[in-house]
Design a protein around this motif. Structure first.
Motif, short mmCIF file in Angstrom:
data_model
loop_
_atom_site.label_atom_id
_atom_site.label_comp_id
_atom_site.label_asym_id
_atom_site.label_seq_id
_atom_site.Cartn_x
_atom_site.Cartn_y
_atom_site.Cartn_z
N THR A 100 -44.27 143.97 -76.57
CA THR A 100 -43.20 144.39 -75.67
C THR A 100 -41.86 143.99 -76.24
O THR A 100 -41.75 143.21 -77.19
N SER A 101 -40.79 144.52 -75.61
CA SER A 101 -39.43 144.10 -75.90
C SER A 101 -38.64 144.20 -74.61
O SER A 101 -39.16 144.64 -73.58
N LEU A 102 -37.38 143.82 -74.64
CA LEU A 102 -36.57 143.77 -73.43
C LEU A 102 -36.31 145.16 -72.88
O LEU A 102 -36.03 146.10 -73.63
N LEU A 103 -36.35 145.27 -71.56
CA LEU A 103 -36.08 146.56 -70.91
C LEU A 103 -34.63 146.98 -71.08
O LEU A 103 -34.34 148.15 -71.29
N GLY A 104 -33.71 146.04 -70.99
CA GLY A 104 -32.30 146.38 -71.13
C GLY A 104 -31.71 146.92 -69.84
O GLY A 104 -32.41 147.12 -68.86
N PRO A 105 -30.41 147.20 -69.84
CA PRO A 105 -29.74 147.58 -68.60
C PRO A 105 -29.71 149.07 -68.32
O PRO A 105 -29.32 149.48 -67.24
N PHE A 106 -30.11 149.87 -69.27
CA PHE A 106 -29.78 151.29 -69.17
C PHE A 106 -30.96 152.20 -68.85
O PHE A 106 -30.85 153.41 -68.93
N PHE A 107 -32.09 151.62 -68.46
CA PHE A 107 -33.19 152.45 -67.99
C PHE A 107 -32.79 153.14 -66.68
O PHE A 107 -32.19 152.53 -65.80
N GLN A 207 -17.99 130.71 -79.15
CA GLN A 207 -17.89 129.28 -79.42
C GLN A 207 -19.04 128.79 -80.28
O GLN A 207 -18.91 127.80 -81.01
N GLN A 208 -20.18 129.48 -80.19
CA GLN A 208 -21.34 129.11 -80.99
C GLN A 208 -21.33 129.78 -82.36
O GLN A 208 -22.29 129.64 -83.13
N ASP A 209 -20.27 130.53 -82.65
CA ASP A 209 -20.11 131.23 -83.93
C ASP A 209 -21.26 132.22 -84.17
O ASP A 209 -21.77 132.34 -85.28
N ARG A 210 -21.63 132.94 -83.09
CA ARG A 210 -22.65 133.98 -83.18
C ARG A 210 -21.97 135.34 -83.17
O ARG A 210 -20.92 135.52 -82.55
N HIS A 211 -22.62 136.34 -83.81
CA HIS A 211 -21.96 137.65 -83.94
C HIS A 211 -22.04 138.51 -82.68
O HIS A 211 -21.20 139.38 -82.46
N GLY A 212 -23.06 138.30 -81.85
CA GLY A 212 -23.15 139.03 -80.59
C GLY A 212 -23.69 140.45 -80.70
O GLY A 212 -23.64 141.19 -79.71
N PHE A 213 -24.24 140.84 -81.84
CA PHE A 213 -24.67 142.23 -82.02
C PHE A 213 -26.18 142.41 -81.80
O PHE A 213 -26.98 141.52 -82.08
N ARG A 214 -26.51 143.60 -81.31
CA ARG A 214 -27.88 144.07 -81.24
C ARG A 214 -28.09 145.13 -82.31
O ARG A 214 -27.23 145.98 -82.52
N PHE A 248 -32.73 138.32 -79.30
CA PHE A 248 -34.06 137.96 -79.80
C PHE A 248 -35.14 138.97 -79.40
O PHE A 248 -36.29 138.61 -79.20
N GLY A 249 -34.78 140.26 -79.34
CA GLY A 249 -35.74 141.26 -78.93
C GLY A 249 -36.62 141.81 -80.03
O GLY A 249 -37.63 142.46 -79.75
N VAL A 250 -36.28 141.57 -81.29
CA VAL A 250 -36.98 142.20 -82.41
C VAL A 250 -38.26 141.45 -82.78
O VAL A 250 -38.25 140.22 -82.89
N SER A 251 -39.34 142.20 -82.97
CA SER A 251 -40.57 141.69 -83.58
C SER A 251 -40.87 142.52 -84.82
O SER A 251 -40.52 143.70 -84.88
#
Length: 301
Positions: A100-107, A207-214, A248-251
């Motif tokens: 499985t993976s995340l459903l997300g907001p746009f279903f 602040q955590q120096d993360r890129h924020g991208f999917r 963290f949705g990718v397998s």
């Protein structure tokens, strides 16, 4: 009355909650108290730091709206949503079942129905690809007439709810497999995108120096009577963020890449992706998707 030290307060709170009638609520709340108190002791949390934490959580709540759920975004970027999904998989997914993976907001319910071979790009333009394969059970037997919902961003990284009037449905559709569980449909290659970075969770991510991208992905929901509903997504290998998805949705098993000349490709002149979905039996008599209430928008996308 009792004098409480840094350890005694934990026991006192749990004792006071001991008569909670609902046993599952009692179990969850007791564990939450133990772990929250242990966290505070481990990091030696100061009053000023805790007040800042409360202010942050307050801001997260204030950022929520009918079309934005900042608390679920927080759960996503902390990996908690993924963890819950992984544990849920372990309770019912057969060994051969698709991850499985995340459903997300746009279903969205009631997506436009398309015929086999049809396109979910009704107005959007971009490089076209074909997705094809088969829906099977754990023994490899095709599941006749399983239904597949698919939704994704367009070639510019926008979902229909972002790019159009809310009444418009674009880059989404529902199709029925044939009698052997086979399917194919056309779509556009999607583009990856950033999670919302204009709120308190986005500020924390910076602040955590993360890129924020999917990374670029296509959402898939497969359903059939007698089987556990499958909510997953397919992620494109050539996206720069496929190894660092901010939620963290990718397998590995869900990573794909389009190619020409695939065996059995139903439209040989168009780049294609073959992906077979394996469903688990619904042994619990209910199945159901994780975090699937369509009224809750999950900002991970």
């Amino acid at each position: 009355m009792q004098d409480l030290d840094a350890n005694g307060i934990t026991d006192a709170v749990i004792e006071q909650m001991a008569q909670t009638p609902d046993p599952r609520m009692r179990e969850i709340m007791e564990a939450a108290v133990r772990h929250l108190h242990a966290f505070a002791r481990e990091v030696k949390l100061t009053p000023d730091e805790w007040l800042k934490g409360i202010a942050f959580l307050t801001a997260v709540g204030q950022a929520c709206s009918p079309i934005r759920q900042e608390f679920i975004l927080l759960s996503d970027v902390l990996g908690l949503s993924r963890l819950v999904n992984v544990m849920h998989d372990a309770t019912g997914r057969e060994a051969a079942g698709t991850e499985t993976s995340l459903l997300g907001p746009f279903f969205r319910e009631q997506a436009p129905k398309i015929e086999l071979g049809g396109s979910i790009a009704y107005a959007s333009k971009g490089p076209e690809i074909v997705i094809f394969g088969q829906v099977t059970d754990a023994d490899g037997k095709g599941i006749a007439h399983a239904t597949i919902d698919v939704w994704q961003t367009d070639a510019e990284g926008m979902y229909d709810l972002q790019a159009h009037d809310p009444t418009v449905m674009e880059m989404r559709g529902q199709l029925a497999c044939d009698a052997e569980g086979r399917f194919h449909f056309r779509t556009l290659k999607p583009l990856g995108y950033s999670i919302p970075m204009d709120g308190p969770v986005g500020a924390m991510v910076r602040q955590q120096d993360r890129h924020g991208f999917r990374p670029a992905h296509i959402h898939i929901l497969v359903a059939a009577p007698g089987f556990r509903e499958l909510v997953t997504a397919l992620y494109f290998a050539d996206d720069a963020h496929v190894d660092s998805d901010t939620v963290f949705g990718v397998s590995k098993s869900l990573v794909i890449q389009e190619a020409l000349g695939l065996p059995d490709a139903p439209m040989p002149g168009i780049p294609s992706i073959r992906y077979d979905f394996t469903m688990s039996r619904d042994t619990a008599g209910g199945g159901g998707r994780v975090g699937s209430d369509p009224s809750r928008l999950v900002p991970a996308g």
